[in-house]
Design a protein around this motif. Sequence first.
Motif, PDB file in Angstrom:
ATOM      1  N   SER A  90     -23.668   1.978  28.782  1.00 56.78           N
ATOM      2  CA  SER A  90     -23.926   2.834  29.931  1.00 56.78           C
ATOM      3  C   SER A  90     -22.994   4.034  29.985  1.00 56.78           C
ATOM      4  CB  SER A  90     -23.784   2.020  31.220  1.00 56.78           C
ATOM      5  OG  SER A  90     -22.500   1.442  31.288  1.00 56.78           O
ATOM      6  N   ILE A  91     -21.839   3.960  29.290  1.00 53.51           N
ATOM      7  CA  ILE A  91     -20.876   5.061  29.276  1.00 53.51           C
ATOM      8  C   ILE A  91     -21.015   5.893  28.011  1.00 53.51           C
ATOM      9  CG2 ILE A  91     -18.412   5.629  29.239  1.00 53.51           C
ATOM     10  CD1 ILE A  91     -17.929   3.171  30.955  1.00 53.51           C
ATOM     11  N   THR A  92     -21.159   5.235  26.877  1.00 49.60           N
ATOM     12  CA  THR A  92     -21.153   5.953  25.592  1.00 49.60           C
ATOM     13  C   THR A  92     -22.506   6.556  25.246  1.00 49.60           C
ATOM     14  OG1 THR A  92     -21.694   3.949  24.374  1.00 49.60           O
ATOM     15  CG2 THR A  92     -19.356   4.423  24.743  1.00 49.60           C
ATOM     16  N   GLY A  93     -23.560   6.061  25.828  1.00 50.41           N
ATOM     17  CA  GLY A  93     -24.889   6.497  25.413  1.00 50.41           C
ATOM     18  C   GLY A  93     -25.449   5.568  24.353  1.00 50.41           C
ATOM     19  N   LYS A  94     -26.537   5.987  23.692  1.00 48.78           N
ATOM     20  CA  LYS A  94     -27.190   5.139  22.709  1.00 48.78           C
ATOM     21  C   LYS A  94     -26.265   4.846  21.535  1.00 48.78           C
ATOM     22  CE  LYS A  94     -31.538   4.661  20.201  1.00 48.78           C
ATOM     23  NZ  LYS A  94     -32.805   5.306  19.844  1.00 48.78           N
ATOM     24  N   MET A  95     -26.229   3.554  21.094  1.00 51.63           N
ATOM     25  CA  MET A  95     -25.324   3.124  20.032  1.00 51.63           C
ATOM     26  C   MET A  95     -26.062   2.963  18.700  1.00 51.63           C
ATOM     27  SD  MET A  95     -22.707   0.431  21.747  1.00 51.63           S
ATOM     28  CE  MET A  95     -21.729   0.859  23.171  1.00 51.63           C
ATOM     29  N   ILE A  96     -25.267   2.916  17.625  1.00 47.54           N
ATOM     30  CA  ILE A  96     -25.793   2.693  16.274  1.00 47.54           C
ATOM     31  C   ILE A  96     -25.739   1.194  16.000  1.00 47.54           C
ATOM     32  CG2 ILE A  96     -25.448   3.174  13.829  1.00 47.54           C
ATOM     33  CD1 ILE A  96     -24.063   5.780  14.724  1.00 47.54           C
ATOM     34  N   THR A  97     -26.888   0.631  15.649  1.00 41.67           N
ATOM     35  CA  THR A  97     -26.968  -0.801  15.374  1.00 41.67           C
ATOM     36  C   THR A  97     -26.812  -1.031  13.875  1.00 41.67           C
ATOM     37  OG1 THR A  97     -28.449  -1.066  17.252  1.00 41.67           O
ATOM     38  CG2 THR A  97     -28.359  -2.871  15.657  1.00 41.67           C
ATOM     39  N   GLU A 134     -26.223  -5.677  28.104  1.00 50.51           N
ATOM     40  CA  GLU A 134     -25.566  -4.411  27.858  1.00 50.51           C
ATOM     41  C   GLU A 134     -24.729  -4.518  26.593  1.00 50.51           C
ATOM     42  OE1 GLU A 134     -23.348  -0.939  30.402  1.00 50.51           O
ATOM     43  OE2 GLU A 134     -23.330  -2.992  31.128  1.00 50.51           O
ATOM     44  N   ARG A 135     -24.899  -3.560  25.672  1.00 51.68           N
ATOM     45  CA  ARG A 135     -24.178  -3.583  24.404  1.00 51.68           C
ATOM     46  C   ARG A 135     -22.805  -2.931  24.568  1.00 51.68           C
ATOM     47  NH1 ARG A 135     -29.192  -1.278  20.774  1.00 51.68           N
ATOM     48  NH2 ARG A 135     -30.538  -3.120  20.906  1.00 51.68           N
ATOM     49  N   TYR A 136     -21.839  -3.456  23.808  1.00 55.37           N
ATOM     50  CA  TYR A 136     -20.480  -2.931  23.811  1.00 55.37           C
ATOM     51  C   TYR A 136     -20.114  -2.450  22.407  1.00 55.37           C
ATOM     52  CZ  TYR A 136     -19.281  -4.441  28.528  1.00 55.37           C
ATOM     53  OH  TYR A 136     -19.226  -4.570  29.879  1.00 55.37           O
ATOM     54  N   CYS A 137     -19.406  -1.321  22.338  1.00 54.66           N
ATOM     55  CA  CYS A 137     -18.943  -0.807  21.048  1.00 54.66           C
ATOM     56  C   CYS A 137     -17.907  -1.752  20.460  1.00 54.66           C
ATOM     57  CB  CYS A 137     -18.368   0.603  21.220  1.00 54.66           C
ATOM     58  SG  CYS A 137     -17.709   1.285  19.696  1.00 54.66           S
ATOM     59  N   TYR A 138     -18.052  -2.049  19.158  1.00 54.91           N
ATOM     60  CA  TYR A 138     -17.145  -2.995  18.511  1.00 54.91           C
ATOM     61  C   TYR A 138     -15.714  -2.453  18.462  1.00 54.91           C
ATOM     62  CZ  TYR A 138     -15.341  -6.365  15.141  1.00 54.91           C
ATOM     63  OH  TYR A 138     -14.605  -7.337  14.544  1.00 54.91           O
ATOM     64  N   LEU A 139     -15.547  -1.145  18.366  1.00 57.77           N
ATOM     65  CA  LEU A 139     -14.224  -0.558  18.170  1.00 57.77           C
ATOM     66  C   LEU A 139     -13.554  -0.177  19.493  1.00 57.77           C
ATOM     67  CD1 LEU A 139     -14.962   1.662  15.045  1.00 57.77           C
ATOM     68  CD2 LEU A 139     -13.952  -0.606  15.111  1.00 57.77           C
ATOM     69  N   CYS A 140     -14.220   0.608  20.313  1.00 58.10           N
ATOM     70  CA  CYS A 140     -13.575   1.060  21.555  1.00 58.10           C
ATOM     71  C   CYS A 140     -13.888   0.171  22.745  1.00 58.10           C
ATOM     72  CB  CYS A 140     -13.985   2.500  21.870  1.00 58.10           C
ATOM     73  SG  CYS A 140     -15.746   2.706  22.254  1.00 58.10           S
ATOM     74  N   ARG A 141     -14.821  -0.785  22.630  1.00 57.72           N
ATOM     75  CA  ARG A 141     -15.174  -1.773  23.653  1.00 57.72           C
ATOM     76  C   ARG A 141     -15.758  -1.127  24.907  1.00 57.72           C
ATOM     77  NH1 ARG A 141     -16.358  -5.603  21.251  1.00 57.72           N
ATOM     78  NH2 ARG A 141     -16.200  -6.906  23.086  1.00 57.72           N
ATOM     79  N   CYS A 155     -17.097   6.730  17.891  1.00 55.31           N
ATOM     80  CA  CYS A 155     -16.277   5.920  16.980  1.00 55.31           C
ATOM     81  C   CYS A 155     -16.743   6.093  15.528  1.00 55.31           C
ATOM     82  CB  CYS A 155     -16.338   4.447  17.384  1.00 55.31           C
ATOM     83  SG  CYS A 155     -15.527   4.104  18.947  1.00 55.31           S
ATOM     84  N   MET A 156     -18.063   6.197  15.313  1.00 50.44           N
ATOM     85  CA  MET A 156     -18.568   6.395  13.966  1.00 50.44           C
ATOM     86  C   MET A 156     -18.092   7.739  13.401  1.00 50.44           C
ATOM     87  SD  MET A 156     -20.261   5.179  11.458  1.00 50.44           S
ATOM     88  CE  MET A 156     -21.385   3.903  12.004  1.00 50.44           C
ATOM     89  N   GLN A 157     -18.114   8.775  14.233  1.00 50.44           N
ATOM     90  CA  GLN A 157     -17.665  10.088  13.772  1.00 50.44           C
ATOM     91  C   GLN A 157     -16.174  10.065  13.405  1.00 50.44           C
ATOM     92  OE1 GLN A 157     -19.514  13.090  13.437  1.00 50.44           O
ATOM     93  NE2 GLN A 157     -17.637  13.600  12.346  1.00 50.44           N
ATOM     94  N   ASP A 176     -25.660  -7.716  13.893  1.00 56.74           N
ATOM     95  CA  ASP A 176     -25.692  -7.405  15.320  1.00 56.74           C
ATOM     96  C   ASP A 176     -24.406  -6.729  15.789  1.00 56.74           C
ATOM     97  OD1 ASP A 176     -26.912  -7.191  17.709  1.00 56.74           O
ATOM     98  OD2 ASP A 176     -26.385  -9.197  18.415  1.00 56.74           O
ATOM     99  N   ILE A 177     -23.969  -5.731  15.017  1.00 58.12           N
ATOM    100  CA  ILE A 177     -22.770  -4.963  15.356  1.00 58.12           C
ATOM    101  C   ILE A 177     -23.225  -3.606  15.864  1.00 58.12           C
ATOM    102  CG2 ILE A 177     -20.714  -3.837  14.421  1.00 58.12           C
ATOM    103  CD1 ILE A 177     -20.498  -6.179  12.470  1.00 58.12           C
ATOM    104  N   HIS A 178     -22.614  -3.167  17.000  1.00 58.93           N
ATOM    105  CA  HIS A 178     -22.977  -1.899  17.618  1.00 58.93           C
ATOM    106  C   HIS A 178     -21.751  -1.009  17.665  1.00 58.93           C
ATOM    107  CE1 HIS A 178     -26.542  -4.123  18.780  1.00 58.93           C
ATOM    108  NE2 HIS A 178     -25.750  -5.025  19.362  1.00 58.93           N
ATOM    109  N   ILE A 179     -21.926   0.243  17.254  1.00 54.24           N
ATOM    110  CA  ILE A 179     -20.838   1.209  17.261  1.00 54.24           C
ATOM    111  C   ILE A 179     -21.355   2.489  17.898  1.00 54.24           C
ATOM    112  CG2 ILE A 179     -19.254   2.596  15.857  1.00 54.24           C
ATOM    113  CD1 ILE A 179     -19.197   0.414  13.831  1.00 54.24           C
TER     114      ILE A 179
END
Length: 480
Positions: free
Chosen positions: A52-59, A41-48, A70-72, A63-66
Amino acid sequence: MIFSTRNEVQIMSEEINETELEEKEVPAKTTEEKDETHDVERYCYLCRRPESITGKMITLPKDIHICVDCMQRTMDSMGNGQFSFIDATNMDLNNMDLSRLMENMQEPPAQAVKKKDKKKKKKEKKELNLRDIPAPHKIKAMLDEYVIGQDYAKKVMSVAVYNHYKRVVTNTMEEIEIDKSNMLMVGPTGSGKTYLVKTLARLLQVPLAITDATSLTEAGYIGDDVESVLSKLLQAADNDVDEAEHGIIFIDEIDKIAKKQNTNSRDVSGESVQQGLLKLLEGAEVEVPVGATSKNAMVPMTTINTKNILFICGGAFPDLDEIIKKRLMKQTSIGFHADLKDKFDKDENILSRVTVDDLREYGMIPEFLGRLPMVFTLEGLSKDMLVRILKEPKNAILKQYQKLLELDEVELIFDESALEAIAEKALEKKTGARALRAIIEKFMLDIMFEIPKDDTIGRVIINRDYILNHGTPVIELRGQ
């Protein structure tokens, strides 16, 4: 440069991913690697927050996921010259564009966390078929190993359970629907009603729920609703509805919900409970709370069909013998062939003469008795039966104490006269087989306390005098 919508952010992330793919060709993942990534499971680098909660992330590179949120916010903050959103990272982000921000970011520790497998592995279900159902004589033979006496009761239960599971497996037989044979056991306390049902469910390996009718009340009053008996069965089946719908429910102390006589108050735990149980005994789809005994908004509900659930009711029915004697004494007449008034006073098995009319006079409503077609009684325990209960069953209480002392390398022997003395004392208490353990616990206390003190003791013999408090047990040392 300000991005005001999430769509523009997603377009930018797709452009970054395309340029990255052009610079370096990513090798195709094998099936094993795909399975591993699926469990990560991937975790957002900024909000952690997890994916499963945030939806699909930007890679992004390294190997950093946001997440998109947070990107907006990052884009909006960069356009307004404010970076309060990511001050917690302790990084100087003023006058820094997005590319430099991504280059200076280090790979976060524990970025990939294995998902917790919340779903327990379900046991493989074994489907019932006619070959797996033991014949009635085999069921009775298995019960004979654990339960002493009560041959008629064991025969009735063996046939009823065998026919019930044939009905469950076949459902219909040449378009003839087979009705359910619920049972009502009548017997004095300590005669083995609950023990019979427990042993039967353990041998057949079906879910069993044992509940007391004393806690049941009419819906809307303090106490358990009638649906709580199904909740206990669902818990016994590990919340598996299909397995629960083929289980057994034993309602003990059924005589406590008899209709109250000569009362002006509302009978919320008597006749009304019998009426509430009618739909369960007959067979209906009932909504049941999962993991709780009461319905409320916070508890999930499920539907259980009671059509294939076998109900067994049992009770001691105190003072029922007086009703039976009253009915039998109506036949007394005057003359040389008249029956004496005290003819049935010494009849220990007077309950075996019970009829449905006697139970109706006791306080059970006709509709309730009509849904329990199998009515049978258990015999009161005699002295010989109590002696056999002490030594014959697989888990007899004497064998339990012999095993305990065997761990101390001491042999425990019970004299036959001692067993008779224990049975005589148990009959005086009038609590059936339950009295046996109370008596044995009392005189075995000193033995269990003293024996571990002396390693030279090799054998202990319990005699009648010790049971009657006229002497001491015979102790033999090792080597004698």
